[in-house]
Design a protein around this motif. Structure first.
Motif, PDB file in Angstrom:
ATOM      1  N   LYS A 169      14.089  -0.215   1.543  1.00 29.37           N
ATOM      2  CA  LYS A 169      15.319   0.497   1.166  1.00 29.37           C
ATOM      3  C   LYS A 169      16.527  -0.211   1.757  1.00 29.37           C
ATOM      4  N   ALA A 170      16.418  -0.590   3.021  1.00 34.11           N
ATOM      5  CA  ALA A 170      17.532  -1.270   3.689  1.00 34.11           C
ATOM      6  C   ALA A 170      17.817  -2.611   3.013  1.00 34.11           C
ATOM      7  N   LEU A 171      16.761  -3.331   2.648  1.00 34.17           N
ATOM      8  CA  LEU A 171      16.957  -4.610   1.977  1.00 34.17           C
ATOM      9  C   LEU A 171      17.615  -4.420   0.615  1.00 34.17           C
ATOM     10  N   LEU A 172      17.166  -3.410  -0.122  1.00 30.20           N
ATOM     11  CA  LEU A 172      17.729  -3.185  -1.446  1.00 30.20           C
ATOM     12  C   LEU A 172      19.182  -2.748  -1.369  1.00 30.20           C
ATOM     13  N   THR A 173      19.509  -1.855  -0.452  1.00 30.67           N
ATOM     14  CA  THR A 173      20.900  -1.429  -0.323  1.00 30.67           C
ATOM     15  C   THR A 173      21.753  -2.583   0.181  1.00 30.67           C
ATOM     16  N   GLY A 174      21.225  -3.412   1.066  1.00 36.66           N
ATOM     17  CA  GLY A 174      21.956  -4.591   1.548  1.00 36.66           C
ATOM     18  C   GLY A 174      22.186  -5.583   0.430  1.00 36.66           C
ATOM     19  N   MET A 179       0.837  -1.206   0.000  1.00 32.11           N
ATOM     20  CA  MET A 179       0.000   0.000   0.000  1.00 32.11           C
ATOM     21  C   MET A 179       0.868   1.251   0.000  1.00 32.11           C
ATOM     22  N   ALA A 180       1.960   1.233   0.748  1.00 26.69           N
ATOM     23  CA  ALA A 180       2.856   2.384   0.788  1.00 26.69           C
ATOM     24  C   ALA A 180       3.499   2.596  -0.584  1.00 26.69           C
ATOM     25  N   MET A 181       3.911   1.521  -1.225  1.00 27.13           N
ATOM     26  CA  MET A 181       4.530   1.655  -2.549  1.00 27.13           C
ATOM     27  C   MET A 181       3.513   2.118  -3.588  1.00 27.13           C
ATOM     28  N   PRO A 194       9.024   2.056   1.750  1.00 30.67           N
ATOM     29  CA  PRO A 194       9.285   1.818   3.173  1.00 30.67           C
ATOM     30  C   PRO A 194      10.775   1.680   3.458  1.00 30.67           C
ATOM     31  N   SER A 195      11.168   2.138   4.633  1.00 30.76           N
ATOM     32  CA  SER A 195      12.592   2.107   4.997  1.00 30.76           C
ATOM     33  C   SER A 195      13.131   0.679   5.034  1.00 30.76           C
ATOM     34  N   GLU A 196      12.282  -0.284   5.396  1.00 34.79           N
ATOM     35  CA  GLU A 196      12.732  -1.677   5.439  1.00 34.79           C
ATOM     36  C   GLU A 196      13.142  -2.161   4.046  1.00 34.79           C
TER      37      GLU A 196
END
Length: 133
Positions: free
Chosen positions: A89-94, A77-79, A85-87
């Motif tokens: 973003k963190a997963l993608l950068t990780g 829903m946020a997307m 969502p920050s989670e």
């Protein structure tokens, strides 16, 4: 001699067939029956305890999966609203960091990375790596 009473050269005696009832001690028979009933109740109790534990563990697993599903719904829903969502973003950068480390550390065949494996884990990383986001 009558032919009906002769079989295989042996003479049969008229009367009851089968084993003769032994003189069984009624008290011993009753005690064996009671012991058997006690053992049956104990087995039944253990079986119900096992089933109750199994049901409770499955219920906990269902609750955890429902919570995870709700989290994914909120992320979607946020997307849909254009927010990341920050989670995620963190997963993608990780993921980007781990991919760059893998490619520099060892030769990786195209399309055969660890993130493309068909794992059954339900972590957000596994969910996103299977392309189901």
């Amino acid at each position: 001699m009558d032919d009906s009473k002769v079989a295989g050269g042996k003479v049969k005696k008229p009367g009851k067939r089968g084993r003769k009832p032994a003189k069984i001690d009624l008290k011993a028979k009753l005690e064996r029956s009671r012991q058997s009933a006690r053992e049956c109740r104990a087995r039944k109790k253990l079986r119900y305890q096992y089933l109750e534990e199994l049901v409770s563990s499955r219920e906990r697993a269902i609750c955890a999966l429902r919570e995870e599903l709700e989290m994914y719904k909120q992320w979607c829903m946020a997307m849909d609203q254009g927010k990341i969502p920050s989670e995620i973003k963190a997963l993608l950068t990780g993921e980007e960091q781990s991919k760059s480390q893998q490619s520099s550390g060892r030769h990786v065949k195209a399309g055969k990375t660890d993130s493309n494996s068909n794992s059954c884990e339900y972590s957000p990383r596994g969910f996103l790596s299977r392309g189901l986001s």
